[in-house]
Motif scaffolding. Sequence first.
Motif, PDB file in Angstrom:
ATOM      1  N   TYR A 108     -25.604 -10.753  -0.095  1.00 31.89           N
ATOM      2  CA  TYR A 108     -24.587  -9.729  -0.296  1.00 31.89           C
ATOM      3  C   TYR A 108     -23.857  -9.972  -1.604  1.00 31.89           C
ATOM      4  O   TYR A 108     -23.839 -11.072  -2.131  1.00 31.89           O
ATOM      5  CB  TYR A 108     -23.544  -9.755   0.826  1.00 31.89           C
ATOM      6  CG  TYR A 108     -24.129  -9.636   2.195  1.00 31.89           C
ATOM      7  CD1 TYR A 108     -25.073  -8.654   2.467  1.00 31.89           C
ATOM      8  CD2 TYR A 108     -23.745 -10.505   3.203  1.00 31.89           C
ATOM      9  CE1 TYR A 108     -25.610  -8.547   3.745  1.00 31.89           C
ATOM     10  CE2 TYR A 108     -24.285 -10.403   4.474  1.00 31.89           C
ATOM     11  CZ  TYR A 108     -25.216  -9.425   4.739  1.00 31.89           C
ATOM     12  OH  TYR A 108     -25.745  -9.331   5.988  1.00 31.89           O
ATOM     13  N   GLY A 109     -23.164  -8.914  -2.030  1.00 32.37           N
ATOM     14  CA  GLY A 109     -22.203  -9.103  -3.101  1.00 32.37           C
ATOM     15  C   GLY A 109     -22.637  -8.589  -4.430  1.00 32.37           C
ATOM     16  O   GLY A 109     -22.760  -9.358  -5.360  1.00 32.37           O
ATOM     17  N   HIS A 125     -20.843 -14.753   1.330  1.00 31.55           N
ATOM     18  CA  HIS A 125     -20.701 -14.367  -0.068  1.00 31.55           C
ATOM     19  C   HIS A 125     -19.310 -14.450  -0.702  1.00 31.55           C
ATOM     20  O   HIS A 125     -18.397 -13.790  -0.301  1.00 31.55           O
ATOM     21  CB  HIS A 125     -21.309 -12.993  -0.308  1.00 31.55           C
ATOM     22  CG  HIS A 125     -20.734 -11.852   0.481  1.00 31.55           C
ATOM     23  ND1 HIS A 125     -20.522 -11.873   1.834  1.00 31.55           N
ATOM     24  CD2 HIS A 125     -20.321 -10.637   0.052  1.00 31.55           C
ATOM     25  CE1 HIS A 125     -20.038 -10.724   2.217  1.00 31.55           C
ATOM     26  NE2 HIS A 125     -19.891  -9.942   1.166  1.00 31.55           N
ATOM     27  N   ASP A 183     -19.339  -3.747  -4.806  1.00 35.48           N
ATOM     28  CA  ASP A 183     -18.019  -3.153  -4.805  1.00 35.48           C
ATOM     29  C   ASP A 183     -17.016  -3.635  -5.831  1.00 35.48           C
ATOM     30  O   ASP A 183     -16.231  -2.833  -6.295  1.00 35.48           O
ATOM     31  CB  ASP A 183     -17.432  -3.144  -3.413  1.00 35.48           C
ATOM     32  CG  ASP A 183     -17.509  -4.487  -2.748  1.00 35.48           C
ATOM     33  OD1 ASP A 183     -17.642  -5.469  -3.464  1.00 35.48           O
ATOM     34  OD2 ASP A 183     -17.433  -4.515  -1.523  1.00 35.48           O
ATOM     35  N   ASP A 198     -17.291  -6.850   4.730  1.00 37.40           N
ATOM     36  CA  ASP A 198     -16.220  -7.026   3.749  1.00 37.40           C
ATOM     37  C   ASP A 198     -14.932  -6.546   4.402  1.00 37.40           C
ATOM     38  O   ASP A 198     -14.951  -5.571   5.144  1.00 37.40           O
ATOM     39  CB  ASP A 198     -16.499  -6.170   2.506  1.00 37.40           C
ATOM     40  CG  ASP A 198     -17.696  -6.685   1.709  1.00 37.40           C
ATOM     41  OD1 ASP A 198     -18.074  -7.856   1.888  1.00 37.40           O
ATOM     42  OD2 ASP A 198     -18.237  -5.907   0.909  1.00 37.40           O
ATOM     43  N   ASP A 248     -25.070  -3.242  -1.106  1.00 37.44           N
ATOM     44  CA  ASP A 248     -25.521  -4.605  -0.796  1.00 37.44           C
ATOM     45  C   ASP A 248     -25.479  -4.884   0.711  1.00 37.44           C
ATOM     46  O   ASP A 248     -26.093  -5.838   1.183  1.00 37.44           O
ATOM     47  CB  ASP A 248     -24.707  -5.658  -1.564  1.00 37.44           C
ATOM     48  CG  ASP A 248     -23.214  -5.515  -1.374  1.00 37.44           C
ATOM     49  OD1 ASP A 248     -22.727  -4.380  -1.240  1.00 37.44           O
ATOM     50  OD2 ASP A 248     -22.517  -6.548  -1.357  1.00 37.44           O
ATOM     51  N   HIS A 249     -24.786  -4.067   1.464  1.00 35.83           N
ATOM     52  CA  HIS A 249     -24.709  -4.258   2.918  1.00 35.83           C
ATOM     53  C   HIS A 249     -25.571  -3.252   3.676  1.00 35.83           C
ATOM     54  O   HIS A 249     -25.985  -3.516   4.802  1.00 35.83           O
ATOM     55  CB  HIS A 249     -23.252  -4.157   3.389  1.00 35.83           C
ATOM     56  CG  HIS A 249     -22.432  -5.345   2.994  1.00 35.83           C
ATOM     57  ND1 HIS A 249     -22.158  -6.387   3.855  1.00 35.83           N
ATOM     58  CD2 HIS A 249     -21.862  -5.681   1.810  1.00 35.83           C
ATOM     59  CE1 HIS A 249     -21.443  -7.304   3.225  1.00 35.83           C
ATOM     60  NE2 HIS A 249     -21.245  -6.905   1.977  1.00 35.83           N
ATOM     61  N   HIS A 279     -10.870  -6.353  -1.033  1.00 36.36           N
ATOM     62  CA  HIS A 279     -11.174  -7.547  -0.235  1.00 36.36           C
ATOM     63  C   HIS A 279      -9.879  -8.301   0.056  1.00 36.36           C
ATOM     64  O   HIS A 279      -8.879  -8.141  -0.649  1.00 36.36           O
ATOM     65  CB  HIS A 279     -12.103  -8.486  -1.006  1.00 36.36           C
ATOM     66  CG  HIS A 279     -13.460  -7.904  -1.246  1.00 36.36           C
ATOM     67  ND1 HIS A 279     -14.541  -8.180  -0.452  1.00 36.36           N
ATOM     68  CD2 HIS A 279     -13.912  -7.057  -2.192  1.00 36.36           C
ATOM     69  CE1 HIS A 279     -15.604  -7.535  -0.896  1.00 36.36           C
ATOM     70  NE2 HIS A 279     -15.244  -6.845  -1.963  1.00 36.36           N
TER      71      HIS A 279
HETATM   72 ZN   LIG Z   1     -19.776  -7.679   0.652  1.00 33.46          ZN
END
Ligand SMILES: [Zn+2]
Length: 351
Positions: free
Chosen positions: A327-328, A303, A331, A109, A37-38, A281
């Motif tokens: 994003y998001g 996000h 992970d 992140d 997503d990144h 995170h």
């Molecule tokens: Zn992220």
Amino acid sequence: MPLIEFTDKGLYCRAGGFYIDPWRAVDKAVITHAHSDHARWGSKNYLCHHLTKPILQLRLGDNNYQGVEWGETILMNDVKISLHPAGHIIGSSQVRVEYKGEVWVVSGDYKIEDDGISGAFEPVKCHTFITESTFGLPIYHWKLQLTIFNDIQQWIRNNQSAGKTSVIIAYSLGKAQRVLQAVKEVTTNIFAHGAVWNTQEALLNTGVLSPGLLPEIKRVTADLPKDSFKESVVIAPPSADGTPWMRRFAPYSVGICSGWMQVRGNQRRRNADAGFALSDHADWKGLLQAVEATGAQKVLVTHGFQSAFSRYLNEAGIEAAEVKTEYGDEDEGLIVTETNTGETNNLSGDD
Ligand SMILES: [Zn+2]
Ligand SMILES: [Zn+2]
């Protein structure tokens, strides 16, 4: 014009002519880390940490990649760019952008606790901080990694005495490597789903992971007799959970490693026998600690629980606003956001 703008292609630094973690193809992309997503496909030039570079190459194919060290300064037009450890996964970085004395930092992140693989998060002073907020609610409060590792090890031992296989659900880039540090203390009989196995092979072959840091894992293949899994540990990505692929391990017990396991209901909904709130995170306190350490006058929250977290910051006297991004979804595997709290949407997290 703000130093970094939010455009339909992603975070854009006009003065430097580059994007950070763009979600559309662009000319110049600075990438915080290799989660899908990144780090998206299609851009012409990618700048990232040198440990992220081989992973991008594998995932996105041949492009122009430039790998840099943490703290090394790169100039784009008159804008200074440098990367700093984010502690999220291997190679993950925050991006510091400086132009005419103004400093912005984009967190990507991040995680505060040093997990032994991902590098230690480094606070970077700035005027404006763009932070993620995946776990930006006070209910998210992590135990120390050591404590969670002990819990995982005890769970594996219990399964072994009950004659069961321990199936650990962990996304393949990041969590899987992290959790293997705990597993190797209990057993050498470790199997992995193809996605996890491939990732580890790639990390070893490209020198991103030093050999010996992680235990050897065997790939689960169709020809393996069922009893080879007896009392072993199997690492599998979230996408494999609950699929027929799991049947060969019976009798087994499933343990999910994800920050979302902090909330009991999520464990129940996922039909897990055990949940370990092991997250890559920052938790609520970690986010606050990180924001404070930057000394930023302004915080932009992306996000996660961006509205709750930015509201809290404003009430605490730190100017904050929420910002929409795309994003998001790689992970943590199971995404719960403000718009769908209480529901679990489909599991992603495989790659
Ligand atoms: Zn992220
Ligand atoms: Zn990530």
